[in-house]
Design a protein around this motif. Structure first.
Motif, PDB file in Angstrom:
ATOM      1  N   LEU A   1       7.468  28.235 -12.579  1.00  0.00           N
ATOM      2  CA  LEU A   1       6.544  27.609 -13.521  1.00  0.00           C
ATOM      3  C   LEU A   1       5.183  27.500 -12.861  1.00  0.00           C
ATOM      4  O   LEU A   1       5.091  27.052 -11.706  1.00  0.00           O
ATOM      5  N   ASN A   2       4.138  27.931 -13.530  1.00  0.00           N
ATOM      6  CA  ASN A   2       2.793  27.770 -12.983  1.00  0.00           C
ATOM      7  C   ASN A   2       1.816  27.656 -14.140  1.00  0.00           C
ATOM      8  O   ASN A   2       2.033  28.231 -15.216  1.00  0.00           O
ATOM      9  N   GLY A   3       0.740  26.903 -13.905  1.00  0.00           N
ATOM     10  CA  GLY A   3      -0.266  26.714 -14.940  1.00  0.00           C
ATOM     11  C   GLY A   3      -1.077  25.460 -14.698  1.00  0.00           C
ATOM     12  O   GLY A   3      -1.029  24.853 -13.616  1.00  0.00           O
ATOM     13  N   ASP A   4      -1.838  25.047 -15.673  1.00  0.00           N
ATOM     14  CA  ASP A   4      -2.716  23.885 -15.589  1.00  0.00           C
ATOM     15  C   ASP A   4      -2.238  22.813 -16.552  1.00  0.00           C
ATOM     16  O   ASP A   4      -1.710  23.122 -17.631  1.00  0.00           O
ATOM     17  N   LEU A   5      -2.473  21.555 -16.143  1.00  0.00           N
ATOM     18  CA  LEU A   5      -2.139  20.395 -16.958  1.00  0.00           C
ATOM     19  C   LEU A   5      -3.409  19.584 -17.227  1.00  0.00           C
ATOM     20  O   LEU A   5      -4.260  19.445 -16.337  1.00  0.00           O
ATOM     21  N   MET A   6      -3.530  19.049 -18.394  1.00  0.00           N
ATOM     22  CA  MET A   6      -4.666  18.188 -18.739  1.00  0.00           C
ATOM     23  C   MET A   6      -4.116  16.928 -19.388  1.00  0.00           C
ATOM     24  O   MET A   6      -3.412  17.002 -20.398  1.00  0.00           O
ATOM     25  N   LYS A   7      -4.385  15.786 -18.759  1.00  0.00           N
ATOM     26  CA  LYS A   7      -3.953  14.506 -19.312  1.00  0.00           C
ATOM     27  C   LYS A   7      -5.039  13.913 -20.198  1.00  0.00           C
ATOM     28  O   LYS A   7      -6.238  14.143 -19.989  1.00  0.00           O
ATOM     29  N   SER A   8      -4.609  13.120 -21.166  1.00  0.00           N
ATOM     30  CA  SER A   8      -5.557  12.480 -22.066  1.00  0.00           C
ATOM     31  C   SER A   8      -6.299  11.357 -21.349  1.00  0.00           C
ATOM     32  O   SER A   8      -5.707  10.588 -20.576  1.00  0.00           O
ATOM     33  N   THR A   9      -7.561  11.252 -21.594  1.00  0.00           N
ATOM     34  CA  THR A   9      -8.372  10.154 -21.035  1.00  0.00           C
ATOM     35  C   THR A   9      -8.669   9.075 -22.068  1.00  0.00           C
ATOM     36  O   THR A   9      -9.411   8.139 -21.795  1.00  0.00           O
TER      37      THR A   9
ATOM     38  N   PRO B   1      -8.147  14.068 -14.485  1.00  0.00           N
ATOM     39  CA  PRO B   1      -7.099  14.326 -15.499  1.00  0.00           C
ATOM     40  C   PRO B   1      -6.590  15.759 -15.472  1.00  0.00           C
ATOM     41  O   PRO B   1      -5.560  16.061 -16.038  1.00  0.00           O
ATOM     42  N   HIS B   2      -7.318  16.617 -14.812  1.00  0.00           N
ATOM     43  CA  HIS B   2      -6.910  18.022 -14.758  1.00  0.00           C
ATOM     44  C   HIS B   2      -6.081  18.258 -13.497  1.00  0.00           C
ATOM     45  O   HIS B   2      -6.427  17.771 -12.415  1.00  0.00           O
TER      46      HIS B   2
ATOM     47  N   PRO C   1      11.053  22.955  -5.820  1.00  0.00           N
ATOM     48  CA  PRO C   1       9.813  22.417  -5.241  1.00  0.00           C
ATOM     49  C   PRO C   1       8.699  22.396  -6.294  1.00  0.00           C
ATOM     50  O   PRO C   1       8.636  23.261  -7.174  1.00  0.00           O
ATOM     51  N   ASN C   2       7.760  21.405  -6.178  1.00  0.00           N
ATOM     52  CA  ASN C   2       6.629  21.279  -7.091  1.00  0.00           C
ATOM     53  C   ASN C   2       5.379  20.968  -6.283  1.00  0.00           C
ATOM     54  O   ASN C   2       5.400  20.132  -5.356  1.00  0.00           O
ATOM     55  N   ALA C   3       4.275  21.624  -6.611  1.00  0.00           N
ATOM     56  CA  ALA C   3       3.008  21.375  -5.927  1.00  0.00           C
ATOM     57  C   ALA C   3       1.878  21.888  -6.811  1.00  0.00           C
ATOM     58  O   ALA C   3       2.099  22.528  -7.845  1.00  0.00           O
ATOM     59  N   SER C   4       0.646  21.599  -6.367  1.00  0.00           N
ATOM     60  CA  SER C   4      -0.533  22.058  -7.100  1.00  0.00           C
ATOM     61  C   SER C   4      -1.165  23.284  -6.468  1.00  0.00           C
ATOM     62  O   SER C   4      -1.938  23.982  -7.117  1.00  0.00           O
ATOM     63  N   THR C   5      -0.903  23.527  -5.176  1.00  0.00           N
ATOM     64  CA  THR C   5      -1.447  24.704  -4.497  1.00  0.00           C
ATOM     65  C   THR C   5      -0.327  25.422  -3.773  1.00  0.00           C
ATOM     66  O   THR C   5       0.731  24.837  -3.474  1.00  0.00           O
ATOM     67  N   VAL C   6      -0.554  26.687  -3.481  1.00  0.00           N
ATOM     68  CA  VAL C   6       0.457  27.472  -2.779  1.00  0.00           C
ATOM     69  C   VAL C   6       0.710  26.915  -1.389  1.00  0.00           C
ATOM     70  O   VAL C   6       1.846  26.866  -0.914  1.00  0.00           O
ATOM     71  N   SER C   7      -0.325  26.417  -0.719  1.00  0.00           N
ATOM     72  CA  SER C   7      -0.138  25.889   0.635  1.00  0.00           C
ATOM     73  C   SER C   7       0.724  24.637   0.640  1.00  0.00           C
ATOM     74  O   SER C   7       1.427  24.356   1.615  1.00  0.00           O
ATOM     75  N   GLN C   8       0.670  23.857  -0.463  1.00  0.00           N
ATOM     76  CA  GLN C   8       1.480  22.635  -0.534  1.00  0.00           C
ATOM     77  C   GLN C   8       2.920  22.913  -0.993  1.00  0.00           C
ATOM     78  O   GLN C   8       3.785  22.071  -0.826  1.00  0.00           O
ATOM     79  N   LEU C   9       3.153  24.103  -1.579  1.00  0.00           N
ATOM     80  CA  LEU C   9       4.432  24.370  -2.224  1.00  0.00           C
ATOM     81  C   LEU C   9       5.594  24.341  -1.237  1.00  0.00           C
ATOM     82  O   LEU C   9       6.724  24.017  -1.602  1.00  0.00           O
TER      83      LEU C   9
END
Length: 489
Positions: free
Chosen positions: A121-129, A145-146, A343-351
């Motif tokens: 799974l990969n992509g971007d998330l946007m939370k409501s403000t 929020p992004h 595993p879950n992360a926001s960047t490849v280095s953190q994965l």
């Protein structure tokens, strides 16, 4: 307990391997605890004149019965049978159904092994403000929020077959495969019998046509003679009408026989998987009638045991017995071990960092406690189906015995019938010859000639029809014995 590491990731042996070790121990100790009945072959008592085969060779098959069509000593029939086995579309379709049954069996057997899946799974998330509590603060700084999300994972699920549910399901599918094979054998036997019967009809009808052609020639001579006598003032119109009626009647019979010959050839061509018309040049020529082989000297038990309908009925009973085991196993605990690593992360280095790791190893157990007696009713239903299958199996054996006995009686009776009709045809031909000679000598009346002519034709045609029927009864006897399909297994 010690730990091992992969990069920055640490796994504790106890936590990671404990479920696997538990599953292995439980499978080893309880894997043989298969509940429910297990199928045991039924034994049927047969009459004394059905003897046992040679025990030293369980695969013993008398060649004269396995390839019984060769006993007719007709190479064209042998070739047609070979073509039917290779190209008949019904036989080829049943072979595909056997492959389907094998595939369904493999689907059931796959439950024995861990079901392993990979996901990413990969992509971007946007939370409501716009929500007041949607943006928590850390050190009075609002969180962005992004966010980006990268995730991959492996999932595995292993069902432990402690009480034999999967085992019974796979065994039932094995029986279904065997049923599909017996259905194929039954179609092979049916096609073989249809090829033989239609071939006998074709050859017999061709000989009937030859006889009617000979009588048409004689009737034509009588008609011409009646015309000449009338023209000479010796005969009368009655004789002309009588001979014309005889000639036209025999010509109409000839047309019906020609139609039967064409239909038999078309049927044979379809049975061997060919387009109508492709074998006509080979089959239209008249050849001697196939010789009727002697009846089998013995009736081995193996022959009845190899009848496809009996074998199929026995496999249906066996499958129903395995279905009982499947339903009984459904009353016992069902254990499944799900394993996931995601595993879950926001960047490849953190994965691949330790903080991004997520996994679980569980053991899930389910046990039906109260369903209003549903599972018990399923068991009773399966037991009733199995008992019905057992009774049908024994009924199939009785039916086979009756068919064999009837076929033997019919064969012997037709043999005597053909012999007596042959003698009658000889006497009719002799009487016809003598009446024509007397008529030509002026001693006998034309009416006697016409009567003996019709009588001789009926006697010869009746004899040939009986001979064709005797050939059919020979085919029926071998079909009743269930032999023939083994030549192509």
């Amino acid at each position: 307990m010690e730990s091992f590491s992969a990069g920055k990731i640490k796994f504790w042996n106890r936590a990671f391997f404990a479920p696997l070790i538990l599953a292995f121990v439980m499978t080893t100790l309880l894997g043989a605890c298969s509940v429910g009945p297990h199928y045991h072959p039924e034994h049927a008592f047969l009459p004394a004149h059905y003897h046992e085969d040679d025990a030293r060779d369980p695969d013993f098959r008398p060649q004269e019965l396995v390839q019984w069509w060769q006993q007719f000593h007709d190479p064209i029939l042998d070739r047609l049978v070979s073509l039917a086995f290779d190209y008949n579309h019904d036989i080829r379709a049943t072979a595909q159904r056997v492959l389907i049954a094998h595939a369904l069996r493999d689907i059931e057997a796959s439950q024995w092994y861990p079901q392993i899946d990979f996901s990413s799974l990969n992509g971007d998330l946007m939370k409501s403000t716009s929500l007041s509590n949607s943006m928590p603060h850390v050190d009075d700084l609002p969180r962005d929020p992004h966010a980006s999300l990268l995730s991959y994972g492996f999932g595995a699920s292993w069902q432990i077959d402690l009480f034999g549910r999967i085992r019974h399901q796979v065994d039932a599918r094995d029986r279904a495969v065997e049923q599909a094979q017996e259905n194929r054998h039954a179609i092979m036997l049916t096609v073989l019998a249809e090829v033989a019967r239609n071939y006998m009809t074709l050859r017999g009808t061709q000989h009937r046509l030859d006889i009617i052609n000979q009588h048409i020639v004689t009737a034509g001579h009588l008609y011409d003679r009646a015309i000449r006598l009338q023209q000479a003032g010796v005969g009368n119109t009655l004789h002309v009408a009588q001979t014309a009626s005889l000639l036209h009647t025999q010509q109409s019979q000839r047309a019906a026989l020609c139609k039967t010959i064409s239909q038999s050839i078309h049927t044979l061509e379809i049975l061997v998987g060919h387009i109508p018309g492709t074998l006509r040049a080979e089959l239209i020529t008249t050849v001697p009638l196939p010789r009727v082989p002697p009846a089998p000297r013995t009736l081995p038990v193996r022959l009845l045991r190899h009848r496809p309908d009996i074998r199929r009925a026995e496999r249906i009973y066996a499958q129903a017995t395995d279905d009982i085991g499947t339903e009984v196993a459904g009353m016992y605990p069902n254990i499944v071990i799900p394993l996931t690593y995601t595993p879950n992360a926001s960047t490849v280095s953190q994965l691949f960092a330790a903080g991004a790791q997520a996994w679980q190893a569980l053991a899930m157990t389910s046990l039906p406690l109260g369903h209003g007696g549903q599972q018990q009713a399923r068991v009773r239903s399966a037991q009733a189906i199995a008992e019905a299958g057992r009774l049908h199996y024994h009924q199939q054996i009785l039916t086979a015995l009756r068919e064999v006995e009837d076929a033997i009686v019919a064969w012997n009776g037709k043999k005597t019938h053909v012999h007596l009709l042959h003698q009658a045809a000889l006497q009719s031909r002799l009487a016809n010859l003598r009446s024509r000679r007397l008529y030509e000598a002026g001693i006998s009346d034309l009416l006697n000639v016409l009567e003996t002519e019709q009588s001789a034709l009926r006697a010869e045609d009746t004899e040939l029809c009986a001979h064709i029927d005797w050939l059919h009864r020979t085919v029926d006897l071998h079909v009743a014995l269930g032999s023939g399909w083994e030549s192509r297994i």
